[in-house]
Design an enzyme around this catalytic site. Structure first.
Site, PDB file in Angstrom:
ATOM      1  N   ARG A   1       0.859  -1.185   0.000  1.00 34.78           N
ATOM      2  CA  ARG A   1       0.000   0.000   0.000  1.00 34.78           C
ATOM      3  C   ARG A   1       0.889   1.227   0.000  1.00 34.78           C
ATOM      4  O   ARG A   1       2.110   1.115   0.154  1.00 34.78           O
ATOM      5  CB  ARG A   1      -1.019   0.001   1.150  1.00 34.78           C
ATOM      6  CG  ARG A   1      -0.621  -0.576   2.451  1.00 34.78           C
ATOM      7  CD  ARG A   1       0.539   0.070   3.102  1.00 34.78           C
ATOM      8  NE  ARG A   1       0.357   1.495   3.272  1.00 34.78           N
ATOM      9  CZ  ARG A   1       1.309   2.355   3.536  1.00 34.78           C
ATOM     10  NH1 ARG A   1       2.574   1.949   3.646  1.00 34.78           N
ATOM     11  NH2 ARG A   1       1.077   3.636   3.677  1.00 34.78           N
TER      12      ARG A   1
ATOM     13  N   ASP B   1      -2.189  10.798  -2.215  1.00 33.49           N
ATOM     14  CA  ASP B   1      -2.592   9.764  -3.166  1.00 33.49           C
ATOM     15  C   ASP B   1      -2.963  10.351  -4.527  1.00 33.49           C
ATOM     16  O   ASP B   1      -2.864   9.674  -5.541  1.00 33.49           O
ATOM     17  CB  ASP B   1      -3.749   8.942  -2.607  1.00 33.49           C
ATOM     18  CG  ASP B   1      -3.253   8.047  -1.480  1.00 33.49           C
ATOM     19  OD1 ASP B   1      -3.101   8.550  -0.353  1.00 33.49           O
ATOM     20  OD2 ASP B   1      -2.962   6.859  -1.737  1.00 33.49           O
TER      21      ASP B   1
ATOM     22  N   GLN C   1      -1.886   2.198   9.804  1.00 36.22           N
ATOM     23  CA  GLN C   1      -0.587   2.349   9.137  1.00 36.22           C
ATOM     24  C   GLN C   1       0.410   3.120  10.008  1.00 36.22           C
ATOM     25  O   GLN C   1       1.615   2.884   9.918  1.00 36.22           O
ATOM     26  CB  GLN C   1      -0.755   3.104   7.806  1.00 36.22           C
ATOM     27  CG  GLN C   1      -1.476   2.342   6.716  1.00 36.22           C
ATOM     28  CD  GLN C   1      -2.956   2.638   6.686  1.00 36.22           C
ATOM     29  OE1 GLN C   1      -3.558   3.019   7.698  1.00 36.22           O
ATOM     30  NE2 GLN C   1      -3.578   2.463   5.537  1.00 36.22           N
TER      31      GLN C   1
ATOM     32  N   ASN D   1      -5.644  12.198   0.336  1.00 33.80           N
ATOM     33  CA  ASN D   1      -4.692  11.383   1.097  1.00 33.80           C
ATOM     34  C   ASN D   1      -5.515  10.556   2.086  1.00 33.80           C
ATOM     35  O   ASN D   1      -6.743  10.687   2.173  1.00 33.80           O
ATOM     36  CB  ASN D   1      -3.655  12.282   1.806  1.00 33.80           C
ATOM     37  CG  ASN D   1      -2.493  11.485   2.386  1.00 33.80           C
ATOM     38  OD1 ASN D   1      -1.933  10.622   1.708  1.00 33.80           O
ATOM     39  ND2 ASN D   1      -2.129  11.744   3.620  1.00 33.80           N
TER      40      ASN D   1
ATOM     41  N   ALA E   1       0.683   5.210  -2.136  1.00 34.03           N
ATOM     42  CA  ALA E   1       0.487   5.570  -3.544  1.00 34.03           C
ATOM     43  C   ALA E   1       1.696   5.244  -4.425  1.00 34.03           C
ATOM     44  O   ALA E   1       1.547   4.545  -5.442  1.00 34.03           O
ATOM     45  CB  ALA E   1       0.101   7.052  -3.639  1.00 34.03           C
TER      46      ALA E   1
END
Lengths: 355, 355
Positions: free
Chosen positions: A54, A245, A204, A255, A56
């Site tokens: 994961r 992103d 994350q 994002n 971008a």
């Protein structure tokens, strides 16, 4: 500063071994470091959609590798037929996740190579696409290091920097975007401490950013997403830096969900809010952020942690994976080609067209 | 509207059975409904500090019951010796959690009763303290229903109401403060839907608010804390209503961590932000919110869900359990004696002194 690809101290979530692509399973960090091997584009599409990989830039790199693997397995002698098949493979890969534009950027670059070389043999196309995928991978880390050089002067010695989600080495081929700027500031000899939002629901921040920074001895303090406002009100945060992103032509930034909230809080406290992202994240085809598609993910990400049920059965859930921060809340956008601020529409246009 | 204490459809987290106090273990909801029985003040102090029972009004009620149980077990014939012992018991109970003022409010009321009746026998004091503790319990639900009546006109038919944490029946003796206002609006025939922040790290929203509202068929949608800004930016939230743990003389409100962030977001989107709290939450002795003590809780609440490790071992963590929302961000404070808005210092002073 080592860039040797076999230096295992350096975090690179995607690596190559014996013709296979290996990816670090980011769903299992920090408890376990498990690498999966992939040889087909279908496996890589699955790895992207299930978030083994994961971030971008990293999913852009993964998609390019998927396209290369797909190309490798096309059985035809006709370059035209090859291209028809290749387009279908790219269509599968681009559909894995909708918000990050780096995915389609990388696939467009792969398709552009093939389309521009249809007079070559299928073998030459396959070799060329392998080269292109590896170039995208290697360039990504180099780009991040350039971004770090441009961005690090924004972080003063002693800065306490809030970040959201993971825009680190794990979100890229290596080094990171937002965390790349932090790494560059640390390499420049500054004392930087990081406050990491845990970033629900996928965590994350807790799982990846904390792991990355702890591994490199960069001081990091973990908080829940809802604590950033408290720390700002106490004067304990000097600036915010996040990844992106997708960036629209006017500078609006999509994002990870929660980024918009952090930006509103930063404005309320007069704290600079920086975005670090490669030029491949900029999508000039979208006039503003309202046009960026926002992925909604599975309810279970919120209602469960592994098999533990956090909410009552049958509860209704919303799970948007991203949000859009309007450019008026952004102090500067840091790219590999320099910093954009003020008139984002003109600045981004300039930086994209001169890359 | 039933207020029968044996109607098991009505949620009351504290109940009495055969001389024991039973509390619903709020750490185990929604997966399990487990009731614990307590007979000593030490057990009740432990239940408060470990959050078997939580929510400012509920811990006030629990503390009063703890003081009653403690008083019951004091062995002396001297009213003066009794009072000395009783004060020590109250000191243990008040130290269990620092932020919610309802805890000390309830204990002050118990002590005031004893101190005012030192000419009575120890037996009379014990009977009187039992009566006082039961009165505090029963009054709390009545107060919440009054608060609901005052507050419900603020919620229009069709309103989509965001709430943070759990200011519901589970946070009180019954009916709830913020959720009490929502219940009153529903009872008045309005269609109200609730968006519940999950409220990390203890997940009161996901586990408790979702459970309470689902049980009463009030539509509720669960989100992560970092999604509220996104929904507000999409026009999907009409107002915010939360509870409070302590309100300073100038109207600054301490409430569950993340409340301040929601208030900043509400202001950014011109969405009304309401606080519902009993008069016992108002602390006129504190000039403003900066004087309210903020509890920092154990790191493990953030790094683990049960035995699952969410963050790397040894990570540094901040875990403030509350934050302070300045009164300038608050549209109105709803109490059992009416609504305060505008000049909070004058309005709160008036409402406390005329209660």
């Amino acid at each position: 500063m080592s860039t040797c690809p076999i230096d295992t101290r350096v975090i690179r979530p995607i690596r190559f071994l014996a013709g296979q692509c290996q990816m670090l399973d980011q769903r299992l960090l920090p408890a376990e470091e498990v690498w999966h091997s992939y040889t087909t584009y279908q496996e890589i599409a699955e790895a992207i959609s299930t978030m083994v990989v994961r971030g971008a830039p990293a999913i852009g790199v993964a998609a390019a590798i998927g396209a290369w693997f797909g190309a490798r397995d096309i059985e035809t002698e006709s370059s035209w037929d090859f291209y028809q098949e290749f387009e279908k493979i790219c269509a599968v890969l681009v559909a894995t996740r909708p918000t990050a534009v780096n995915l389609s950027w990388a696939l467009e670059r792969m398709k552009h190579f093939a389309e521009s070389n249809l007079d070559r043999s299928v073998l030459e196309l396959k070799i060329g696409l392998e080269y292109e995928a590896l170039a995208i991978t290697q360039e990504d880390e180099k780009i991040n290091r350039m971004m770090g050089q441009h961005g690090e002067p924004l972080l003063v010695d002693g800065a306490r920097v809030l970040t959201h989600c993971n825009a680190g080495a794990l979100a890229t081929a290596g080094y990171g975007t937002a965390l790349g700027v932090i790494r560059a500031a640390v390499e420049a000899g500054k004392n930087i401490s990081v406050i990491a939002d845990e970033t629900r629901p996928f965590l994350q921040g807790a799982r990846l950013t904390a792991w990355e920074l702890q591994r490199e001895n960069i001081p990091v303090t973990l908080i829940c997403d809802n604590m950033a406002g408290y720390l700002m009100s106490k004067g304990e945060i000097d600036c915010v830096i996040v990844g992106a992103d997708r960036i629209a032509a006017n500078g609006d930034v999509a994002n990870k969900i929660g980024t918009y909230t952090v930006a509103v809080l930063a404005k309320e406290h007069n704290i600079p809010f920086y975005v670090a992202a490669p030029v491949s994240t900029i999508d000039l085809s979208l006039n503003d952020g309202s046009l960026i598609p926002i992925e909604e993910r599975d309810e279970r990400e919120i209602t469960h942690i592994k098999d533990i049920q956090l909410a009552p059965k049958g509860i209704s859930v919303r799970n948007p994976a991203f949000d859009v921060t309007p450019s008026r809340l952004i102090t500067a956008i840091i790219t590999e080609h320099g910093i954009v601020t003020g008139d984002y529409r003109a600045g981004l246009d300039q930086i994209v067209k001169h890359r």
